[in-house]
Design an enzyme around this catalytic site. Structure first.
Site, PDB file in Angstrom:
ATOM      1  N   SER A  18       0.678  -1.051  -0.018  1.00 52.72           N
ATOM      2  CA  SER A  18      -0.064  -0.101  -0.070  1.00 52.72           C
ATOM      3  C   SER A  18       0.906   1.085   0.027  1.00 52.72           C
ATOM      4  O   SER A  18       1.755   1.534  -0.634  1.00 52.72           O
ATOM      5  CB  SER A  18      -0.934  -0.166   1.109  1.00 52.72           C
ATOM      6  OG  SER A  18      -1.949   0.824   1.108  1.00 52.72           O
ATOM      7  N   HIS A  44      -2.403  -1.112  -3.458  1.00 55.18           N
ATOM      8  CA  HIS A  44      -3.364  -0.192  -3.471  1.00 55.18           C
ATOM      9  C   HIS A  44      -2.912   1.334  -4.261  1.00 55.18           C
ATOM     10  O   HIS A  44      -1.926   1.797  -3.747  1.00 55.18           O
ATOM     11  CB  HIS A  44      -3.601   0.360  -1.862  1.00 55.18           C
ATOM     12  CG  HIS A  44      -4.082  -0.968  -0.986  1.00 55.18           C
ATOM     13  ND1 HIS A  44      -4.046  -0.749   0.288  1.00 55.18           N
ATOM     14  CD2 HIS A  44      -4.738  -1.888  -1.601  1.00 55.18           C
ATOM     15  CE1 HIS A  44      -4.529  -1.909   0.669  1.00 55.18           C
ATOM     16  NE2 HIS A  44      -4.918  -2.604  -0.297  1.00 55.18           N
ATOM     17  N   ASP A 140      -4.667  -4.736   5.871  1.00 54.22           N
ATOM     18  CA  ASP A 140      -5.024  -5.581   4.608  1.00 54.22           C
ATOM     19  C   ASP A 140      -4.082  -6.230   4.411  1.00 54.22           C
ATOM     20  O   ASP A 140      -2.662  -5.890   4.373  1.00 54.22           O
ATOM     21  CB  ASP A 140      -5.242  -4.433   3.479  1.00 54.22           C
ATOM     22  CG  ASP A 140      -6.187  -5.315   2.089  1.00 54.22           C
ATOM     23  OD1 ASP A 140      -6.708  -6.482   2.339  1.00 54.22           O
ATOM     24  OD2 ASP A 140      -5.887  -5.004   0.964  1.00 54.22           O
TER      25      ASP A 140
END
Length: 204
Positions: A18, A44, A140
């Site tokens: 991310s 992400h 996540d």
């Protein structure tokens, strides 16, 4: 890339990242030879940038880097970037694995979600997989990496010292998903060792 193999992957790796991820993902991928197993990448990104991310990575890597398309087989020498607005999962083929891109639905607040893909890898690929969590904010990937480890996969997380944002790797290590933590510069070597070990097991 020229010279890459078109063998369908019998085993594969999956990388989740991310915040700070684009640079970290490039650091890992650019060191890998074109004979490396297929790699799934869930990064992400801002809306609409998954294709551009693949285009940014491809000329800097020996492996081919592309945005994943639903229905295509996972092949050695290729990196598949999860497309924006889709969850990336895997299905079984007689001689390998097939990518499935499912539109729309968020999982844990993300689409694509790292845990969604890793859960699918855990169910489909089991012990013939390696999971990696790189720098990022939030959690996540932690549950998905744990599912992979419980299915017999090798799992690692980037260490605190080399992570731009340590939140995601820390979550994956603290919940038991990551077997070990390591510096960013060591992860490509770990993927290569995983491939060598799997080649010895499968006789490829």
């Amino acid at each position: 890339m020229e010279g890459q193999t078109e063998n369908k992957s019998r085993y594969l790796a999956v990388i989740g990242a991310s915040a700070g991820g684009p640079k970290a993902v490039l650091t890992v991928l650019k060191e890998l030879p074109e004979t490396t197993c297929g790699i799934l990448v869930i990064q992400h990104l801002s809306h609409g940038f998954s294709g551009k991310f693949a285009e940014y990575l491809n000329p800097q890597c020996r492996m081919r880097v592309k945005e994943a398309q639903s229905g295509e087989p996972v092949c050695d020498g290729t990196v598949y970037i999860a497309p924006d607005g889709y969850q990336m999962a895997l299905g079984k083929l007689e001689d390998g694995f097939m990518i499935r891109c499912v539109p729309g639905k968020r999982y844990g607040g993300f689409c694509p979600s790292i845990s969604y893909t890793m859960n699918s890898v855990a169910e489909t690929v089991k012990e013939k997989a390696m999971g990696i969590i790189l720098t990022g904010m939030g959690e996540d990937g932690a549950k998905g990496l744990l599912a992979m480890r419980q299915a017999g996969a090798r799992t690692v997380a980037q260490d605190k010292e080399t992570s731009e944002i340590y939140s995601m790797p820390e979550s994956a290590f603290r919940n038991g998903g990551a077997e070990r933590q390591m510096g960013l510069g060591l992860i490509s070597g770990e993927i290569t060792r995983f491939c060598m070990n799997m080649n010895n097991k499968t006789g490829r």
